[in-house]
Design a protein around this motif. Structure first.
Motif, PDB file in Angstrom:
ATOM      1  N   GLU A 110      -5.389  12.669  -3.180  1.00  0.00           N
ATOM      2  CA  GLU A 110      -6.503  11.831  -3.640  1.00  0.00           C
ATOM      3  C   GLU A 110      -6.068  11.142  -4.922  1.00  0.00           C
ATOM      4  O   GLU A 110      -5.749  11.804  -5.919  1.00  0.00           O
ATOM      5  CB  GLU A 110      -7.739  12.687  -3.898  1.00  0.00           C
ATOM      6  N   PHE A 111      -6.035   9.818  -4.887  1.00  0.00           N
ATOM      7  CA  PHE A 111      -5.640   9.049  -6.062  1.00  0.00           C
ATOM      8  C   PHE A 111      -6.840   8.813  -6.967  1.00  0.00           C
ATOM      9  O   PHE A 111      -7.978   8.716  -6.505  1.00  0.00           O
ATOM     10  CB  PHE A 111      -5.032   7.710  -5.639  1.00  0.00           C
ATOM     11  N   ASN A 112      -6.565   8.700  -8.266  1.00  0.00           N
ATOM     12  CA  ASN A 112      -7.600   8.460  -9.271  1.00  0.00           C
ATOM     13  C   ASN A 112      -7.557   7.009  -9.747  1.00  0.00           C
ATOM     14  O   ASN A 112      -6.480   6.411  -9.803  1.00  0.00           O
ATOM     15  CB  ASN A 112      -7.395   9.378 -10.484  1.00  0.00           C
ATOM     16  N   GLY A 113      -8.700   6.476 -10.127  1.00  0.00           N
ATOM     17  CA  GLY A 113      -8.777   5.164 -10.763  1.00  0.00           C
ATOM     18  C   GLY A 113      -8.100   4.067  -9.962  1.00  0.00           C
ATOM     19  O   GLY A 113      -8.233   3.978  -8.746  1.00  0.00           O
ATOM     20  N   ALA A 114      -7.344   3.213 -10.677  1.00  0.00           N
ATOM     21  CA  ALA A 114      -6.686   2.061 -10.057  1.00  0.00           C
ATOM     22  C   ALA A 114      -5.653   2.486  -9.023  1.00  0.00           C
ATOM     23  O   ALA A 114      -5.328   1.705  -8.118  1.00  0.00           O
ATOM     24  CB  ALA A 114      -6.029   1.207 -11.134  1.00  0.00           C
ATOM     25  N   ALA A 115      -5.145   3.699  -9.113  1.00  0.00           N
ATOM     26  CA  ALA A 115      -4.155   4.178  -8.148  1.00  0.00           C
ATOM     27  C   ALA A 115      -4.723   4.228  -6.730  1.00  0.00           C
ATOM     28  O   ALA A 115      -3.966   4.228  -5.751  1.00  0.00           O
ATOM     29  CB  ALA A 115      -3.625   5.542  -8.564  1.00  0.00           C
ATOM     30  N   LYS A 116      -6.060   4.251  -6.603  1.00  0.00           N
ATOM     31  CA  LYS A 116      -6.683   4.271  -5.277  1.00  0.00           C
ATOM     32  C   LYS A 116      -6.308   3.041  -4.452  1.00  0.00           C
ATOM     33  O   LYS A 116      -6.350   3.071  -3.230  1.00  0.00           O
ATOM     34  CB  LYS A 116      -8.212   4.353  -5.400  1.00  0.00           C
ATOM     35  N   LEU A 117      -5.935   1.968  -5.126  1.00  0.00           N
ATOM     36  CA  LEU A 117      -5.536   0.748  -4.427  1.00  0.00           C
ATOM     37  C   LEU A 117      -4.284   0.962  -3.579  1.00  0.00           C
ATOM     38  O   LEU A 117      -4.027   0.208  -2.651  1.00  0.00           O
ATOM     39  CB  LEU A 117      -5.302  -0.392  -5.425  1.00  0.00           C
ATOM     40  N   ALA A 118      -3.530   1.995  -3.890  1.00  0.00           N
ATOM     41  CA  ALA A 118      -2.299   2.276  -3.156  1.00  0.00           C
ATOM     42  C   ALA A 118      -2.546   3.059  -1.869  1.00  0.00           C
ATOM     43  O   ALA A 118      -1.602   3.288  -1.106  1.00  0.00           O
ATOM     44  CB  ALA A 118      -1.342   3.057  -4.053  1.00  0.00           C
ATOM     45  N   ASP A 119      -3.769   3.461  -1.604  1.00  0.00           N
ATOM     46  CA  ASP A 119      -4.063   4.316  -0.447  1.00  0.00           C
ATOM     47  C   ASP A 119      -3.430   3.848   0.872  1.00  0.00           C
ATOM     48  O   ASP A 119      -2.755   4.633   1.529  1.00  0.00           O
ATOM     49  CB  ASP A 119      -5.573   4.470  -0.252  1.00  0.00           C
ATOM     50  N   PRO A 120      -3.632   2.603   1.306  1.00  0.00           N
ATOM     51  CA  PRO A 120      -3.091   2.201   2.619  1.00  0.00           C
ATOM     52  C   PRO A 120      -1.561   2.285   2.690  1.00  0.00           C
ATOM     53  O   PRO A 120      -1.004   2.760   3.674  1.00  0.00           O
ATOM     54  CB  PRO A 120      -3.569   0.757   2.790  1.00  0.00           C
ATOM     55  N   VAL A 121      -0.893   1.837   1.645  1.00  0.00           N
ATOM     56  CA  VAL A 121       0.569   1.885   1.626  1.00  0.00           C
ATOM     57  C   VAL A 121       1.045   3.328   1.523  1.00  0.00           C
ATOM     58  O   VAL A 121       1.991   3.735   2.195  1.00  0.00           O
ATOM     59  CB  VAL A 121       1.117   1.038   0.453  1.00  0.00           C
ATOM     60  N   ALA A 122       0.372   4.108   0.695  1.00  0.00           N
ATOM     61  CA  ALA A 122       0.746   5.511   0.525  1.00  0.00           C
ATOM     62  C   ALA A 122       0.590   6.278   1.836  1.00  0.00           C
ATOM     63  O   ALA A 122       1.415   7.139   2.156  1.00  0.00           O
ATOM     64  CB  ALA A 122      -0.081   6.156  -0.577  1.00  0.00           C
ATOM     65  N   GLN A 123      -0.439   5.981   2.606  1.00  0.00           N
ATOM     66  CA  GLN A 123      -0.636   6.665   3.884  1.00  0.00           C
ATOM     67  C   GLN A 123       0.545   6.420   4.811  1.00  0.00           C
ATOM     68  O   GLN A 123       1.065   7.351   5.429  1.00  0.00           O
ATOM     69  CB  GLN A 123      -1.939   6.224   4.555  1.00  0.00           C
ATOM     70  N   LEU A 124       0.993   5.179   4.885  1.00  0.00           N
ATOM     71  CA  LEU A 124       2.152   4.863   5.727  1.00  0.00           C
ATOM     72  C   LEU A 124       3.401   5.599   5.241  1.00  0.00           C
ATOM     73  O   LEU A 124       4.152   6.161   6.036  1.00  0.00           O
ATOM     74  CB  LEU A 124       2.407   3.353   5.727  1.00  0.00           C
TER      75      LEU A 124
END
Length: 144
Positions: A110-124
């Motif tokens: 689970e990313f915090n703050g602005a890092a949440k924007l990386a969710d789709p790329v991080a999932q891949l």
């Protein structure tokens, strides 16, 4: 949020597998992203034991402090935190045929703050990484 899970079988007895994986310092051997992982303190590994982990995933380095938050004969959970994310490495174990062990490896980030924007790329990226965990963990465990 990143969520990956893999189930696989290793040819080692359950008790040996759990004993080895219970020390998260061994992640340097079985986790493809872990560069360094050292226990904090000298007490024996038990519920609440913590490790300083340095990982590098797809060129990005990060440091987390992991804690053993579930310590059962068939279930281990390590919770890692830093200012950017909380991560959970959840391992469950079952007895297979003969002296084999069925392992389910579940990683959740689970990313915090602005890092949440990386969710789709991080999932891949984590899907690719998770694909290598069964092979690497099996190789390490079966050599023991």
């Amino acid at each position: 949020m990143v969520d990956v899970s893999r189930t696989f079988t290793v040819r080692r007895p359950l008790d040996e597998v759990v004993a080895y994986l219970r020390d998260f310092a061994n992640a340097v051997d079985w986790d493809p992203g872990t560069q360094k992982c050292e226990r904090i303190g000298a007490d024996p590994v038990a519920l609440g034991t913590r490790w300083h982990n340095e990982s590098k995933l797809f060129g990005i380095s990060t440091e987390l402090v992991y804690e053993l938050t579930v310590d059962e004969p068939d279930h281990l959970k390590f919770t890692g935190t830093n200012k950017t994310a909380s991560t959970f490495d959840d391992l469950t174990f079952g007895r297979g045929d003969g002296d084999s062990t069925i392992i389910t490896y579940h990683a959740h980030v689970e990313f915090n703050g602005a890092a949440k924007l990386a969710d789709p790329v991080a999932q891949l990226a984590f899907n690719r990484l998770a694909d290598s965990v069964p092979k690497q963990m099996t190789t390490v465990l079966e050599k023991r």
